[in-house]
Scaffold this motif. Sequence first.
Motif, PDB file in Angstrom:
ATOM      1  N   ASN A 139       0.755  -1.256  -0.026  1.00 50.29           N
ATOM      2  CA  ASN A 139       0.164  -0.033   0.189  1.00 50.29           C
ATOM      3  C   ASN A 139       0.709   1.082   0.035  1.00 50.29           C
ATOM      4  OD1 ASN A 139      -2.427  -1.386   0.059  1.00 50.29           O
ATOM      5  ND2 ASN A 139      -2.310  -1.644   2.211  1.00 50.29           N
ATOM      6  N   GLN A 140       2.343   0.941   0.408  1.00 48.22           N
ATOM      7  CA  GLN A 140       3.180   2.256   0.276  1.00 48.22           C
ATOM      8  C   GLN A 140       3.843   2.700  -0.861  1.00 48.22           C
ATOM      9  OE1 GLN A 140       4.773   0.895   4.295  1.00 48.22           O
ATOM     10  NE2 GLN A 140       4.684   3.234   4.606  1.00 48.22           N
ATOM     11  N   PHE A 141       3.979   1.708  -1.653  1.00 48.98           N
ATOM     12  CA  PHE A 141       4.776   1.603  -2.824  1.00 48.98           C
ATOM     13  C   PHE A 141       3.851   2.106  -4.229  1.00 48.98           C
ATOM     14  CE2 PHE A 141       7.778  -1.188  -0.574  1.00 48.98           C
ATOM     15  CZ  PHE A 141       9.014  -0.027  -0.712  1.00 48.98           C
ATOM     16  N   LYS A 142       3.775   3.257  -4.398  1.00 47.82           N
ATOM     17  CA  LYS A 142       3.145   4.097  -5.611  1.00 47.82           C
ATOM     18  C   LYS A 142       4.015   4.152  -6.859  1.00 47.82           C
ATOM     19  CE  LYS A 142      -0.279   5.890  -2.294  1.00 47.82           C
ATOM     20  NZ  LYS A 142      -0.839   7.088  -1.923  1.00 47.82           N
ATOM     21  N   ILE A 143       4.966   5.215  -6.928  1.00 50.58           N
ATOM     22  CA  ILE A 143       5.709   5.638  -7.752  1.00 50.58           C
ATOM     23  C   ILE A 143       6.708   4.755  -8.119  1.00 50.58           C
ATOM     24  CG2 ILE A 143       7.487   7.354  -8.429  1.00 50.58           C
ATOM     25  CD1 ILE A 143       4.650   8.443  -7.630  1.00 50.58           C
ATOM     26  N   LEU A 144       7.024   3.641  -7.358  1.00 50.15           N
ATOM     27  CA  LEU A 144       8.054   2.492  -7.724  1.00 50.15           C
ATOM     28  C   LEU A 144       7.425   1.688  -9.044  1.00 50.15           C
ATOM     29  CD1 LEU A 144      10.364   0.886  -7.484  1.00 50.15           C
ATOM     30  CD2 LEU A 144       9.585  -0.454  -5.554  1.00 50.15           C
ATOM     31  N   ARG A 145       6.038   1.465  -8.792  1.00 51.49           N
ATOM     32  CA  ARG A 145       5.354   0.676  -9.632  1.00 51.49           C
ATOM     33  C   ARG A 145       5.295   1.175 -11.187  1.00 51.49           C
ATOM     34  NH1 ARG A 145       2.548  -3.200  -7.068  1.00 51.49           N
ATOM     35  NH2 ARG A 145       2.296  -2.852  -4.705  1.00 51.49           N
ATOM     36  N   PRO A 262      -5.774   5.101 -12.098  1.00 52.45           N
ATOM     37  CA  PRO A 262      -5.598   3.991 -11.609  1.00 52.45           C
ATOM     38  C   PRO A 262      -4.539   3.250 -12.303  1.00 52.45           C
ATOM     39  CG  PRO A 262      -7.913   4.522 -11.851  1.00 52.45           C
ATOM     40  CD  PRO A 262      -7.194   5.364 -12.489  1.00 52.45           C
ATOM     41  N   PHE A 263      -4.068   2.114 -11.806  1.00 48.62           N
ATOM     42  CA  PHE A 263      -2.483   1.337 -12.213  1.00 48.62           C
ATOM     43  C   PHE A 263      -3.296   0.815 -13.745  1.00 48.62           C
ATOM     44  CE2 PHE A 263       0.448  -1.763 -13.395  1.00 48.62           C
ATOM     45  CZ  PHE A 263       1.494  -1.195 -12.964  1.00 48.62           C
ATOM     46  N   LYS A 264      -2.540   1.248 -14.931  1.00 47.21           N
ATOM     47  CA  LYS A 264      -2.740   0.629 -16.165  1.00 47.21           C
ATOM     48  C   LYS A 264      -1.362   0.795 -17.041  1.00 47.21           C
ATOM     49  CE  LYS A 264      -4.763   5.016 -17.450  1.00 47.21           C
ATOM     50  NZ  LYS A 264      -6.013   5.770 -17.599  1.00 47.21           N
ATOM     51  N   PRO A 265      -1.314   0.242 -18.197  1.00 45.08           N
ATOM     52  CA  PRO A 265       0.067   0.601 -19.100  1.00 45.08           C
ATOM     53  C   PRO A 265       0.624   1.907 -18.837  1.00 45.08           C
ATOM     54  CG  PRO A 265      -1.534  -0.751 -20.067  1.00 45.08           C
ATOM     55  CD  PRO A 265      -2.253  -0.250 -19.150  1.00 45.08           C
ATOM     56  N   ILE A 266       1.776   2.502 -18.526  1.00 50.05           N
ATOM     57  CA  ILE A 266       2.231   3.371 -18.015  1.00 50.05           C
ATOM     58  C   ILE A 266       2.201   4.426 -19.116  1.00 50.05           C
ATOM     59  CG2 ILE A 266       4.695   4.235 -17.680  1.00 50.05           C
ATOM     60  CD1 ILE A 266       3.636   2.355 -15.659  1.00 50.05           C
ATOM     61  N   ASP A 267       2.360   4.252 -20.381  1.00 51.94           N
ATOM     62  CA  ASP A 267       2.137   5.180 -21.293  1.00 51.94           C
ATOM     63  C   ASP A 267       0.616   5.854 -21.408  1.00 51.94           C
ATOM     64  OD1 ASP A 267       4.680   4.765 -22.202  1.00 51.94           O
ATOM     65  OD2 ASP A 267       4.202   3.467 -23.788  1.00 51.94           O
ATOM     66  N   TYR A 268      -0.210   5.164 -20.740  1.00 53.53           N
ATOM     67  CA  TYR A 268      -1.740   5.651 -20.668  1.00 53.53           C
ATOM     68  C   TYR A 268      -2.038   6.392 -19.397  1.00 53.53           C
ATOM     69  CZ  TYR A 268      -1.751   2.898 -25.205  1.00 53.53           C
ATOM     70  OH  TYR A 268      -1.747   2.549 -26.425  1.00 53.53           O
ATOM     71  N   MET A 269      -0.967   6.356 -18.616  1.00 55.13           N
ATOM     72  CA  MET A 269      -1.497   6.765 -17.268  1.00 55.13           C
ATOM     73  C   MET A 269      -1.678   8.418 -17.302  1.00 55.13           C
ATOM     74  SD  MET A 269       0.700   4.490 -14.546  1.00 55.13           S
ATOM     75  CE  MET A 269       0.050   3.053 -13.949  1.00 55.13           C
ATOM     76  N   ASP A 270      -2.299   9.046 -16.599  1.00 57.17           N
ATOM     77  CA  ASP A 270      -2.449  10.231 -16.374  1.00 57.17           C
ATOM     78  C   ASP A 270      -1.500  10.772 -15.453  1.00 57.17           C
ATOM     79  OD1 ASP A 270      -4.371  10.776 -18.121  1.00 57.17           O
ATOM     80  OD2 ASP A 270      -6.199  10.537 -16.395  1.00 57.17           O
ATOM     81  N   LYS A 271      -0.586  11.977 -15.433  1.00 53.71           N
ATOM     82  CA  LYS A 271       0.331  12.591 -14.511  1.00 53.71           C
ATOM     83  C   LYS A 271      -0.155  13.937 -14.351  1.00 53.71           C
ATOM     84  CE  LYS A 271       3.677   9.358 -16.564  1.00 53.71           C
ATOM     85  NZ  LYS A 271       5.091   9.089 -17.022  1.00 53.71           N
ATOM     86  N   MET A 272       0.185  14.400 -13.000  1.00 59.37           N
ATOM     87  CA  MET A 272       0.026  15.679 -12.460  1.00 59.37           C
ATOM     88  C   MET A 272       1.386  16.327 -12.988  1.00 59.37           C
ATOM     89  SD  MET A 272      -1.834  15.302  -8.752  1.00 59.37           S
ATOM     90  CE  MET A 272      -1.027  13.702  -8.215  1.00 59.37           C
ATOM     91  N   ASP A 273       1.158  17.668 -13.470  1.00 63.59           N
ATOM     92  CA  ASP A 273       2.435  18.162 -14.013  1.00 63.59           C
ATOM     93  C   ASP A 273       3.191  18.589 -12.860  1.00 63.59           C
ATOM     94  OD1 ASP A 273       1.692  18.320 -16.632  1.00 63.59           O
ATOM     95  OD2 ASP A 273       0.362  20.134 -16.471  1.00 63.59           O
TER      96      ASP A 273
END
Length: 386
Positions: A139-145, A262-273
């Motif tokens: 539950n703590q690892f977010k960015i590593l994924r 939500p977790f999905k293929p990296i290239d399709y993830m939304d990212k906060m600037d």
Amino acid sequence: MAGYLFSLDSIDSLMNCIDKGTYSTRLSLPSGGLWKIHHEGTFADYSSMAEGDNVYFFIKRKIYGIGILINISGECKFLNYPKANYPDTPDYDTIKSKLILDNGSKESLQYRFVCTFKPSPYFFKDGIDMDETLASAPNQFKILRAFWKLSFIKFSDEENQAFKNIILRRNIEVINNSSIINTIQSDFVKSHLQIEALVSNNSDYRLTTVPFLNNINNPNGSLKHEMAIEASLIHQLTNLEENAVEVFGKWDYLTHQIIASPFKPIDYMDKMDIFGYKYIKNQKPTISNFLVIEIKKGQVEVQDVMQLMKYVDWIKNEYTYGDYSMINAFLLGHSYTQEAIDTYQDIVERKYINGVRPSVSKTWNNVRLVTYNFDITKENLIYEII
């Protein structure tokens, strides 16, 4: 404190970094006298580094640690040589004596930025497998994924603590018994003294945004790359530049391109600037507020307002657990359409319930519209709330 995970290709590279107490990202050469977006992103990552942040290394599925960034002459990150942040490449023989990191060839010129660190408490010999790391605190690892096709990543206090926990637990015998020779030893002190001799009282090694802005500004004061705006703003806020702080406030943790879906293929993830948070005064690590900034290089339109509010709701769900009052949101662009302003006025308000017995109904609308403009005389971005 934040943490950084640097990707390396071999144990020999790891030993070299630890022996010198330095890390530098190898960058491709600039093209046509201009930096590319990934160069600007790397500059943004270095700009946000601060003394006390932890350092880890990733090699072939395994994670090695633990280090901590330390200041030399007041800074923990430097240009590898004077004007290394300019989009040109000097003659190696001419600049050789001024290099912080020099591998004996012109390849050294591709290492533009350098950070300095020391073991904390040790760099342990045995790495921890990526799967074991993730399983130790799922539950703590977010960015590593989302560590994919990157030289390094930055992660928050909570995730950093999870890294430290698994590494320290797997090396309890080493920590408790100093007679066990199971650590990678470092001779970084000599290297740091050499760096100090170069950078002390020498502003030529300080990171500045000027070369990233001068060559990509339009006649109307806008920039050609959104990543350059991200990099500049992070640099300005990290260095507490007056105009930026007046508009956006002071923040203890700043980063960019943070996953917000939500977790999905990296290239399709939304990212906060830009994402950040601040601590309650004198009560670190308790967080008081979160920051999100959505950036547009040109004119802000309706869909940009909608995107920002999507990020606001994501932070409410993932970080503040229903409490909108902890969120400070900004939309930053060079100009706004009237339709975007009208939409902003219609949709930013959020109703939520705070507390239990008694529960209180509250209203949140802490979203500010900000414009930026490149000031050619100051060679910097200037911000204004509209």
